[in-house]
Design a protein around this motif. Structure first.
Motif, mmCIF file in Angstrom:
data_model
loop_
_atom_site.group_PDB
_atom_site.id
_atom_site.type_symbol
_atom_site.label_atom_id
_atom_site.label_comp_id
_atom_site.label_asym_id
_atom_site.label_seq_id
_atom_site.Cartn_x
_atom_site.Cartn_y
_atom_site.Cartn_z
ATOM 1 N N TRP A 44 0.826 -1.210 0.000
ATOM 2 C CA TRP A 44 0.000 0.000 0.000
ATOM 3 C C TRP A 44 0.855 1.253 0.000
ATOM 4 O O TRP A 44 1.941 1.267 0.573
ATOM 5 C CB TRP A 44 -0.856 0.051 1.266
ATOM 6 N N ALA A 45 0.311 2.310 -0.584
ATOM 7 C CA ALA A 45 0.854 3.665 -0.424
ATOM 8 C C ALA A 45 -0.315 4.553 -0.028
ATOM 9 O O ALA A 45 -1.396 4.478 -0.623
ATOM 10 C CB ALA A 45 1.484 4.166 -1.711
ATOM 11 N N ILE A 46 -0.106 5.366 0.980
ATOM 12 C CA ILE A 46 -1.134 6.298 1.447
ATOM 13 C C ILE A 46 -0.621 7.711 1.220
ATOM 14 O O ILE A 46 0.492 8.045 1.643
ATOM 15 C CB ILE A 46 -1.420 6.099 2.962
ATOM 16 N N ARG A 48 -0.947 11.389 2.298
ATOM 17 C CA ARG A 48 -1.481 12.230 3.372
ATOM 18 C C ARG A 48 -1.084 13.673 3.094
ATOM 19 O O ARG A 48 0.091 13.969 2.902
ATOM 20 C CB ARG A 48 -0.933 11.803 4.722
ATOM 21 N N LEU A 49 -2.055 14.546 3.090
ATOM 22 C CA LEU A 49 -1.823 15.967 2.851
ATOM 23 C C LEU A 49 -2.651 16.770 3.844
ATOM 24 O O LEU A 49 -3.825 16.458 4.074
ATOM 25 C CB LEU A 49 -2.201 16.339 1.418
ATOM 26 N N ASP A 50 -2.040 17.770 4.418
ATOM 27 C CA ASP A 50 -2.734 18.627 5.390
ATOM 28 C C ASP A 50 -3.403 17.810 6.488
ATOM 29 O O ASP A 50 -4.514 18.108 6.924
ATOM 30 C CB ASP A 50 -3.767 19.531 4.696
ATOM 31 N N GLY A 51 -2.745 16.730 6.926
ATOM 32 C CA GLY A 51 -3.263 15.924 8.024
ATOM 33 C C GLY A 51 -4.413 15.006 7.681
ATOM 34 O O GLY A 51 -5.030 14.426 8.562
ATOM 35 N N THR A 52 -4.706 14.844 6.405
ATOM 36 C CA THR A 52 -5.814 13.979 5.998
ATOM 37 C C THR A 52 -5.341 13.005 4.918
ATOM 38 O O THR A 52 -4.370 13.282 4.211
ATOM 39 C CB THR A 52 -7.003 14.828 5.483
ATOM 40 N N ILE A 53 -6.026 11.881 4.798
ATOM 41 C CA ILE A 53 -5.704 10.931 3.733
ATOM 42 C C ILE A 53 -6.325 11.452 2.436
ATOM 43 O O ILE A 53 -7.543 11.602 2.334
ATOM 44 C CB ILE A 53 -6.214 9.519 4.062
ATOM 45 N N ALA A 54 -5.464 11.743 1.468
ATOM 46 C CA ALA A 54 -5.912 12.286 0.193
ATOM 47 C C ALA A 54 -6.103 11.196 -0.856
ATOM 48 O O ALA A 54 -6.801 11.397 -1.842
ATOM 49 C CB ALA A 54 -4.907 13.315 -0.315
ATOM 50 N N GLY A 55 -5.473 10.038 -0.647
ATOM 51 C CA GLY A 55 -5.604 8.958 -1.615
ATOM 52 C C GLY A 55 -4.784 7.758 -1.207
ATOM 53 O O GLY A 55 -4.031 7.807 -0.227
ATOM 54 N N HIS A 90 -0.882 11.205 -9.645
ATOM 55 C CA HIS A 90 0.431 11.042 -10.271
ATOM 56 C C HIS A 90 1.475 10.586 -9.256
ATOM 57 O O HIS A 90 2.312 9.732 -9.565
ATOM 58 C CB HIS A 90 0.872 12.337 -10.954
ATOM 59 N N ALA A 91 1.435 11.139 -8.060
ATOM 60 C CA ALA A 91 2.386 10.717 -7.023
ATOM 61 C C ALA A 91 2.174 9.248 -6.668
ATOM 62 O O ALA A 91 3.147 8.486 -6.517
ATOM 63 C CB ALA A 91 2.243 11.603 -5.790
ATOM 64 N N LEU A 92 0.919 8.826 -6.538
ATOM 65 C CA LEU A 92 0.640 7.426 -6.231
ATOM 66 C C LEU A 92 1.041 6.510 -7.387
ATOM 67 O O LEU A 92 1.568 5.416 -7.172
ATOM 68 C CB LEU A 92 -0.835 7.241 -5.881
ATOM 69 N N MET A 93 0.821 6.946 -8.610
ATOM 70 C CA MET A 93 1.227 6.142 -9.762
ATOM 71 C C MET A 93 2.746 6.050 -9.839
ATOM 72 O O MET A 93 3.293 4.986 -10.158
ATOM 73 C CB MET A 93 0.653 6.726 -11.052
ATOM 74 N N ASP A 94 3.444 7.144 -9.534
ATOM 75 C CA ASP A 94 4.905 7.090 -9.495
ATOM 76 C C ASP A 94 5.362 6.045 -8.480
ATOM 77 O O ASP A 94 6.285 5.267 -8.744
ATOM 78 C CB ASP A 94 5.496 8.453 -9.133
ATOM 79 N N TRP A 95 4.722 6.015 -7.319
ATOM 80 C CA TRP A 95 5.055 5.012 -6.306
ATOM 81 C C TRP A 95 4.811 3.601 -6.853
ATOM 82 O O TRP A 95 5.646 2.715 -6.699
ATOM 83 C CB TRP A 95 4.234 5.229 -5.032
ATOM 84 N N ALA A 96 3.653 3.405 -7.491
ATOM 85 C CA ALA A 96 3.316 2.076 -8.008
ATOM 86 C C ALA A 96 4.336 1.615 -9.040
ATOM 87 O O ALA A 96 4.781 0.466 -9.009
ATOM 88 C CB ALA A 96 1.909 2.083 -8.612
ATOM 89 N N MET A 97 4.724 2.500 -9.938
ATOM 90 C CA MET A 97 5.679 2.122 -10.973
ATOM 91 C C MET A 97 7.065 1.883 -10.373
ATOM 92 O O MET A 97 7.788 0.999 -10.825
ATOM 93 C CB MET A 97 5.730 3.188 -12.069
ATOM 94 N N ALA A 98 7.425 2.627 -9.356
ATOM 95 C CA ALA A 98 8.719 2.411 -8.699
ATOM 96 C C ALA A 98 8.707 1.129 -7.867
ATOM 97 O O ALA A 98 9.726 0.461 -7.725
ATOM 98 C CB ALA A 98 9.058 3.604 -7.811
ATOM 99 N N THR A 99 7.560 0.769 -7.332
ATOM 100 C CA THR A 99 7.425 -0.429 -6.502
ATOM 101 C C THR A 99 7.434 -1.691 -7.357
ATOM 102 O O THR A 99 8.005 -2.708 -6.965
ATOM 103 C CB THR A 99 6.111 -0.367 -5.693
#
Length: 132
Positions: A44-46, A48-55, A90-99
Motif C-alpha cells: 500500500w501507499a497512502i 497524506r496531505l494537510d493531516g488527511t488521507i488524500a488517496g 500522479h504521485a501514487l502512480m509514481d510510487w506504483a511504478m517504482a514499486t
C-alpha cells in the motif's frame, strides 16, 4: 476516505438494495479492506496531505486473466474528490511504478473501468496499454 471515494466513483452502478451489502463486505469491520491491510502480499501507499488521507494505491499479486505470474498489478488507486487535479494520482502512480520492479516484475497491469476520463488519461500518461 476509501469508502467515500468508492461511492463517488461506483455507487451509481448499484441498485440501492445491493449497495449496503457490498459496502459492508468491502469496508465493514470484517470487510475486504481490513483483510487486505493485514495481507503481507499486498503493498500500500497512502497519500497524506494537510493531516488527511488524500488517496491510496494498492499493489497485489497478479490476478487479471491476461497477467503473467511475474507481472505487478495495480489493483486500486483512489483519490479523495477534494484532492482531484492536485497531483495526488500522479504521485501514487509514481510510487506504483517504482514499486513494481522490486518484485521482480517485468510488466505492470491495472484494473480499470471504461469511461472514466481522468483515470484513462492517467494510465495513458504513464504508458499503460490495454491488454487483450
Amino acid at each position: 476516505m476509501a469508502e467515500a471515494s468508492w461511492r463517488d466513483t461506483f455507487a451509481h452502478f448499484y441498485k440501492p438494495e445491493d449497495l449496503a451489502a457490498f459496502l459492508d463486505e468491502s469496508f465493514g469491520p470484517e470487510g475486504r479492506l481490513i483483510r487486505d491491510l493485514a495481507n503481507p502480499a499486498i503493498t500500500w501507499a497512502i497519500a497524506r496531505l494537510d493531516g488527511t488521507i488524500a488517496g491510496y494505491a494498492k499493489m497485489v499479486p497478479p490476478t487479471l486473466e491476461q497477467a503473467q505470474p511475474t507481472d505487478a498489478q495495480l489493483s486500486q488507486l483512489y483519490v479523495a474528490t477534494d484532492w482531484h487535479g492536485r497531483g495526488v494520482a500522479h504521485a501514487l502512480m509514481d510510487w506504483a511504478m517504482a514499486t513494481a520492479p522490486r518484485a521482480p516484475r517485468t510488466r505492470a497491469a491495472a484494473d480499470r473501468v471504461r469511461g472514466k476520463p481522468p483515470r484513462d488519461r492517467l494510465l495513458r500518461q504513464v504508458r499503460f496499454r490495454p491488454c487483450r
